[in-house]
Design an enzyme around this catalytic site. Structure first.
Site, short mmCIF file in Angstrom:
data_model
loop_
_atom_site.label_atom_id
_atom_site.label_comp_id
_atom_site.label_asym_id
_atom_site.label_seq_id
_atom_site.Cartn_x
_atom_site.Cartn_y
_atom_site.Cartn_z
N CYS A 15 0.87 -1.18 0.00
CA CYS A 15 0.00 0.00 0.00
C CYS A 15 0.90 1.22 0.00
O CYS A 15 2.12 1.11 -0.17
CB CYS A 15 -1.00 0.00 1.16
SG CYS A 15 -0.30 0.30 2.80
N ASN A 18 2.52 1.61 4.12
CA ASN A 18 2.73 0.38 4.89
C ASN A 18 2.36 0.55 6.36
O ASN A 18 3.00 -0.02 7.24
CB ASN A 18 4.17 -0.13 4.72
CG ASN A 18 4.39 -1.56 5.18
OD1 ASN A 18 5.44 -1.89 5.68
ND2 ASN A 18 3.41 -2.42 5.01
N CYS A 20 -1.38 0.96 7.09
CA CYS A 20 -2.82 0.65 7.22
C CYS A 20 -3.17 -0.64 6.48
O CYS A 20 -3.28 -1.70 7.08
CB CYS A 20 -3.68 1.81 6.71
SG CYS A 20 -3.65 3.29 7.73
N ARG A 21 -3.35 -0.52 5.18
CA ARG A 21 -3.89 -1.65 4.42
C ARG A 21 -2.94 -2.82 4.27
O ARG A 21 -3.33 -3.98 4.49
CB ARG A 21 -4.36 -1.17 3.04
CG ARG A 21 -5.48 -0.15 3.12
CD ARG A 21 -5.73 0.50 1.79
NE ARG A 21 -4.59 1.36 1.43
CZ ARG A 21 -4.43 1.93 0.24
NH1 ARG A 21 -5.31 1.72 -0.72
NH2 ARG A 21 -3.39 2.70 0.00
N SER A 22 -1.70 -2.57 3.86
CA SER A 22 -0.80 -3.71 3.61
C SER A 22 -0.41 -4.45 4.88
O SER A 22 -0.37 -5.69 4.87
CB SER A 22 0.41 -3.31 2.77
OG SER A 22 1.17 -2.30 3.37
N ASP A 132 -7.92 3.58 0.98
CA ASP A 132 -7.04 3.94 2.09
C ASP A 132 -7.88 4.58 3.19
O ASP A 132 -8.47 5.64 2.99
CB ASP A 132 -5.97 4.90 1.61
CG ASP A 132 -4.86 5.10 2.63
OD1 ASP A 132 -5.02 4.71 3.80
OD2 ASP A 132 -3.82 5.66 2.23
#
Length: 159
Positions: A15, A18, A20-22, A132
């Site tokens: 993401c 690095n 939040c999402r990933s 995001d």
């Protein structure tokens, strides 16, 4: 058919920063693999397009929402590096901007072929991207986790 290197599937989630999402996808995928008793088959990591948050834990809001669902998001942020193309068999990005950034770094068709959109593995939700949640609120973090859980579950079924 998904490729395996050195007897393990090597997956990298990407993401923007690095945090939040990933790292959430990293943590969710680890949990799913563990639940399936397949830990020995996978090496899973995550990275960001930029290095702004290198060394930091995931965003506290993502850690909190993940913990409520039973996940431990304790990955330390790092920036995607060129050598990640050779270290990983599969690279999963969260949105089109991530996709374009990683594809620009790819040196050849073999590296480009490793890059896929994580939302392509959604089974119950319909979304072109995993948005995001960083600038949003609780609802945005919950939605991102809903999508990540769905996509990671679908992804695991391909191995």
């Amino acid at each position: 058919m998904n490729q395996k290197t050195n007897s393990k599937y090597k997956l990298l989630f990407i993401c923007l920063g690095n945090i939040c999402r990933s790292p959430a996808a990293d943590g969710v995928m680890h949990a799913l693999v563990q639940e399936a008793g397949r830990e020995q088959e996978f090496y899973i990591d995550s990275a960001g397009i930029g290095g702004w948050h290198a060394g930091q834990l995931p965003d506290p809001r993502m850690r909190c929402h993940g913990a409520r669902r039973g996940y431990d998001f304790s990955h330390r942020a790092r920036q995607f590096r060129q050598e990640d193309f050779s270290r990983f068999d599969h690279i999963y990005v969260m949105d089109h901007d991530n996709y374009q950034a990683i594809m620009r770094m790819a040196r050849d068709e073999e590296e480009k072929a490793k890059v896929k959109m994580l939302p392509d593995f959604l089974r119950t939700h319909v979304a072109a991207t995993i948005p995001d949640p960083y600038y949003g609120g609780d609802r945005d973090f919950e939605y991102a986790l809903d999508l990540i859980e769905d996509a990671c579950s679908g992804l695991l079924d391909t191995f």
